[in-house]
Design a protein around this motif. Structure first.
Motif, PDB file in Angstrom:
ATOM      1  N   TYR A 170      30.031   4.301  31.922  1.00 46.63           N
ATOM      2  CA  TYR A 170      29.396   4.334  30.502  1.00 46.63           C
ATOM      3  C   TYR A 170      29.903   3.294  29.697  1.00 46.63           C
ATOM      4  O   TYR A 170      29.344   2.906  28.677  1.00 46.63           O
ATOM      5  CB  TYR A 170      29.546   5.556  30.047  1.00 46.63           C
ATOM      6  CG  TYR A 170      28.179   6.596  30.637  1.00 46.63           C
ATOM      7  CD1 TYR A 170      27.012   6.161  30.852  1.00 46.63           C
ATOM      8  CD2 TYR A 170      28.659   7.713  31.264  1.00 46.63           C
ATOM      9  CE1 TYR A 170      26.166   7.152  31.440  1.00 46.63           C
ATOM     10  CE2 TYR A 170      27.622   8.633  31.977  1.00 46.63           C
ATOM     11  CZ  TYR A 170      26.326   8.360  32.162  1.00 46.63           C
ATOM     12  OH  TYR A 170      25.729   9.236  32.641  1.00 46.63           O
ATOM     13  N   ILE A 171      31.058   3.017  30.042  1.00 50.24           N
ATOM     14  CA  ILE A 171      32.023   2.217  29.079  1.00 50.24           C
ATOM     15  C   ILE A 171      31.511   0.663  29.405  1.00 50.24           C
ATOM     16  O   ILE A 171      30.943   0.015  28.503  1.00 50.24           O
ATOM     17  CB  ILE A 171      33.610   1.946  29.395  1.00 50.24           C
ATOM     18  CG1 ILE A 171      33.944   3.480  28.924  1.00 50.24           C
ATOM     19  CG2 ILE A 171      34.281   0.890  28.716  1.00 50.24           C
ATOM     20  CD1 ILE A 171      35.465   3.519  29.342  1.00 50.24           C
ATOM     21  N   TYR A 176      28.382   5.006  24.479  1.00 49.41           N
ATOM     22  CA  TYR A 176      29.694   5.873  24.122  1.00 49.41           C
ATOM     23  C   TYR A 176      29.620   7.437  23.893  1.00 49.41           C
ATOM     24  O   TYR A 176      30.517   8.165  24.091  1.00 49.41           O
ATOM     25  CB  TYR A 176      30.121   5.582  22.661  1.00 49.41           C
ATOM     26  CG  TYR A 176      29.126   5.555  21.458  1.00 49.41           C
ATOM     27  CD1 TYR A 176      28.796   6.467  20.730  1.00 49.41           C
ATOM     28  CD2 TYR A 176      28.381   4.258  21.010  1.00 49.41           C
ATOM     29  CE1 TYR A 176      27.920   6.745  19.840  1.00 49.41           C
ATOM     30  CE2 TYR A 176      27.325   4.393  20.210  1.00 49.41           C
ATOM     31  CZ  TYR A 176      27.285   5.638  19.085  1.00 49.41           C
ATOM     32  OH  TYR A 176      26.165   5.685  18.287  1.00 49.41           O
ATOM     33  N   GLN A 177      28.104   7.700  23.714  1.00 54.95           N
ATOM     34  CA  GLN A 177      27.988   9.325  23.670  1.00 54.95           C
ATOM     35  C   GLN A 177      28.220   9.834  25.008  1.00 54.95           C
ATOM     36  O   GLN A 177      29.326  10.818  25.168  1.00 54.95           O
ATOM     37  CB  GLN A 177      26.659   9.700  23.207  1.00 54.95           C
ATOM     38  CG  GLN A 177      26.109   9.152  21.890  1.00 54.95           C
ATOM     39  CD  GLN A 177      25.303   7.896  21.798  1.00 54.95           C
ATOM     40  OE1 GLN A 177      25.518   7.096  22.789  1.00 54.95           O
ATOM     41  NE2 GLN A 177      24.546   7.720  20.969  1.00 54.95           N
ATOM     42  N   ARG A 199      40.417   4.752  27.470  1.00 58.22           N
ATOM     43  CA  ARG A 199      38.884   4.797  27.806  1.00 58.22           C
ATOM     44  C   ARG A 199      38.151   5.147  26.349  1.00 58.22           C
ATOM     45  O   ARG A 199      37.075   4.508  26.084  1.00 58.22           O
ATOM     46  CB  ARG A 199      38.576   5.827  28.950  1.00 58.22           C
ATOM     47  CG  ARG A 199      39.102   5.380  30.033  1.00 58.22           C
ATOM     48  CD  ARG A 199      38.457   5.944  31.387  1.00 58.22           C
ATOM     49  NE  ARG A 199      39.144   5.308  32.574  1.00 58.22           N
ATOM     50  CZ  ARG A 199      39.032   6.047  33.677  1.00 58.22           C
ATOM     51  NH1 ARG A 199      37.780   6.917  33.970  1.00 58.22           N
ATOM     52  NH2 ARG A 199      39.720   5.369  34.717  1.00 58.22           N
ATOM     53  N   ILE A 200      38.811   6.111  25.799  1.00 56.12           N
ATOM     54  CA  ILE A 200      38.316   6.313  24.424  1.00 56.12           C
ATOM     55  C   ILE A 200      38.312   5.065  23.269  1.00 56.12           C
ATOM     56  O   ILE A 200      37.352   4.650  22.876  1.00 56.12           O
ATOM     57  CB  ILE A 200      38.750   7.334  23.795  1.00 56.12           C
ATOM     58  CG1 ILE A 200      38.220   8.973  24.187  1.00 56.12           C
ATOM     59  CG2 ILE A 200      38.550   7.662  22.207  1.00 56.12           C
ATOM     60  CD1 ILE A 200      39.004   9.974  23.780  1.00 56.12           C
ATOM     61  N   TYR A 201      39.430   4.455  23.406  1.00 63.25           N
ATOM     62  CA  TYR A 201      39.537   2.977  22.747  1.00 63.25           C
ATOM     63  C   TYR A 201      38.588   1.973  23.257  1.00 63.25           C
ATOM     64  O   TYR A 201      37.898   1.305  22.313  1.00 63.25           O
ATOM     65  CB  TYR A 201      41.007   2.385  23.025  1.00 63.25           C
ATOM     66  CG  TYR A 201      41.635   1.346  22.051  1.00 63.25           C
ATOM     67  CD1 TYR A 201      41.793   1.397  20.870  1.00 63.25           C
ATOM     68  CD2 TYR A 201      41.269  -0.003  22.565  1.00 63.25           C
ATOM     69  CE1 TYR A 201      42.077   0.675  19.886  1.00 63.25           C
ATOM     70  CE2 TYR A 201      41.548  -1.144  21.663  1.00 63.25           C
ATOM     71  CZ  TYR A 201      41.934  -0.670  20.335  1.00 63.25           C
ATOM     72  OH  TYR A 201      42.303  -1.752  19.596  1.00 63.25           O
ATOM     73  N   ALA A 202      38.152   2.056  24.373  1.00 65.63           N
ATOM     74  CA  ALA A 202      37.147   0.950  24.937  1.00 65.63           C
ATOM     75  C   ALA A 202      35.742   1.368  24.525  1.00 65.63           C
ATOM     76  O   ALA A 202      34.942   0.560  24.623  1.00 65.63           O
ATOM     77  CB  ALA A 202      37.372   1.234  26.381  1.00 65.63           C
ATOM     78  N   TYR A 237      43.902   9.573  18.105  1.00 66.32           N
ATOM     79  CA  TYR A 237      42.702   8.980  17.526  1.00 66.32           C
ATOM     80  C   TYR A 237      42.776   8.687  16.086  1.00 66.32           C
ATOM     81  O   TYR A 237      42.188   7.619  15.308  1.00 66.32           O
ATOM     82  CB  TYR A 237      41.420   9.768  17.907  1.00 66.32           C
ATOM     83  CG  TYR A 237      40.091   8.915  17.670  1.00 66.32           C
ATOM     84  CD1 TYR A 237      39.496   7.966  18.485  1.00 66.32           C
ATOM     85  CD2 TYR A 237      39.196   9.247  16.440  1.00 66.32           C
ATOM     86  CE1 TYR A 237      38.775   7.361  18.139  1.00 66.32           C
ATOM     87  CE2 TYR A 237      38.070   8.500  16.212  1.00 66.32           C
ATOM     88  CZ  TYR A 237      37.939   7.560  17.070  1.00 66.32           C
ATOM     89  OH  TYR A 237      36.570   7.049  16.792  1.00 66.32           O
ATOM     90  N   LEU A 238      43.203   9.484  15.155  1.00 66.57           N
ATOM     91  CA  LEU A 238      43.076   9.510  13.825  1.00 66.57           C
ATOM     92  C   LEU A 238      44.175   8.377  13.283  1.00 66.57           C
ATOM     93  O   LEU A 238      43.778   7.790  12.361  1.00 66.57           O
ATOM     94  CB  LEU A 238      43.516  10.901  13.072  1.00 66.57           C
ATOM     95  CG  LEU A 238      42.479  12.058  13.053  1.00 66.57           C
ATOM     96  CD1 LEU A 238      43.077  13.397  12.780  1.00 66.57           C
ATOM     97  CD2 LEU A 238      41.318  11.624  12.101  1.00 66.57           C
TER      98      LEU A 238
END
Length: 275
Positions: A170-171, A176-177, A199-202, A237-238
């Motif tokens: 998905y990346i 992204y969802q 992976r979230i950063y990607a 993340y914040l």
């Protein structure tokens, strides 16, 4: 008596010939391995082809033939060998290979049928989905690989199956969802925070993706307010998206969970100052 002696001589002669043939095959196999490791794929394929023709059911010789031919992109020439081998060795790996070669040689409909046939035969075998999706990824057929793995998840009745592979796919496709969903599924199973962060950063590619991820992580952090993994994830993340005022509130909670008596707040302040 004379007949018995002649029979024994004949048997011993056959055994000697058989041993000589085996020794010769082993020597040729070592030579082919040397060629393959040194990058001499032409000679490796030549020797492996001789070995495979002499011992068509030997898996090692077959795999050597496949490796050397694929390194030279000789897919059309390899295809008949794999087709014959599949007739006697109907394994998930050979099915996956046959489908890949059909696709690479332009027979895409036949490739789809072979993959579907393999999944039908090995419906409850996790390996078949991994092998087929890996072949599809090698050919950059990401949507097909996603379809294969989601079908496997459904057939195996395990909603967390293949989260690692699906998150990467998905990346690659920019979804992204669904990518975030799979990352969180993976995190729930292995608690590997660093992998989840990477992976979230990607997945952050647009303002929409950034906001969507933030909203979903907020939901998770509220749902698991006493779970240190989810709290550290939202805090990271914040900080990553420069929402330091909101991150401070999360670090207050992290300090409470860890009973750090303010140490987490001091660390947050020092890290923010350096940033």
């Amino acid at each position: 008596m004379k007949t018995i002696v002649l029979t024994l001589i004949l048997l011993s002669t056959c055994i000697i010939f058989d041993l000589d043939a085996q020794n010769l095959a082993e020597q040729k196999s070592k030579l082919a391995d040397t060629y393959l490791k040194s990058g001499d794929f032409k000679n490796a394929s030549r020797v492996y082809e001789e070995l495979h023709n002499e011992f068509p059911n030997n898996l090692n010789y077959f795999e050597g033939l496949v490796s050397s031919y694929k390194m030279m992109n000789r897919y059309s020439e390899l295809l008949p060998y794999v087709k014959v081998f599949l007739e006697k060795n109907k394994t998930a790996s050979v099915y996956a290979l046959f489908g890949e070669l059909l696709w690479r040689t332009g027979s895409t409909n036949d490739a789809n049928e072979v993959w579907e046939d393999a999944i039908s035969k090995y419906k409850k075998n996790q390996e078949v989905y991994i092998l087929i999706s890996n072949s599809q990824v090698q050919m950059q057929l990401y949507d097909k690989a996603i379809s294969t793995l989601t079908k496997g998840r459904e057939n195996l009745s395990n909603p967390l199956s293949f989260s690692d592979a699906l998150s990467r796919l998905y990346i690659a496709t920019g979804n992204y969802q669904k990518g975030l969903t799979e990352v969180l599924n993976l995190l729930s199973s292995d608690s590997n925070l660093s992998v989840a962060q990477g992976r979230i950063y990607a997945l952050i590619s647009t303002e929409d993706s950034q906001q969507y991820i933030l909203n979903q992580l907020k939901v998770k952090s509220e749902e698991f307010r006493d779970n240190i993994i989810y709290q550290e994830l939202i805090a990271w993340y914040l900080r990553t998206i420069n929402r330091l005022d909101q991150a401070l509130d999360v670090f207050v909670n992290i300090d409470r969970i860890k009973r750090s008596n303010g140490a987490e707040l001091i660390r947050f302040g020092e890290d923010s100052r350096r940033d």
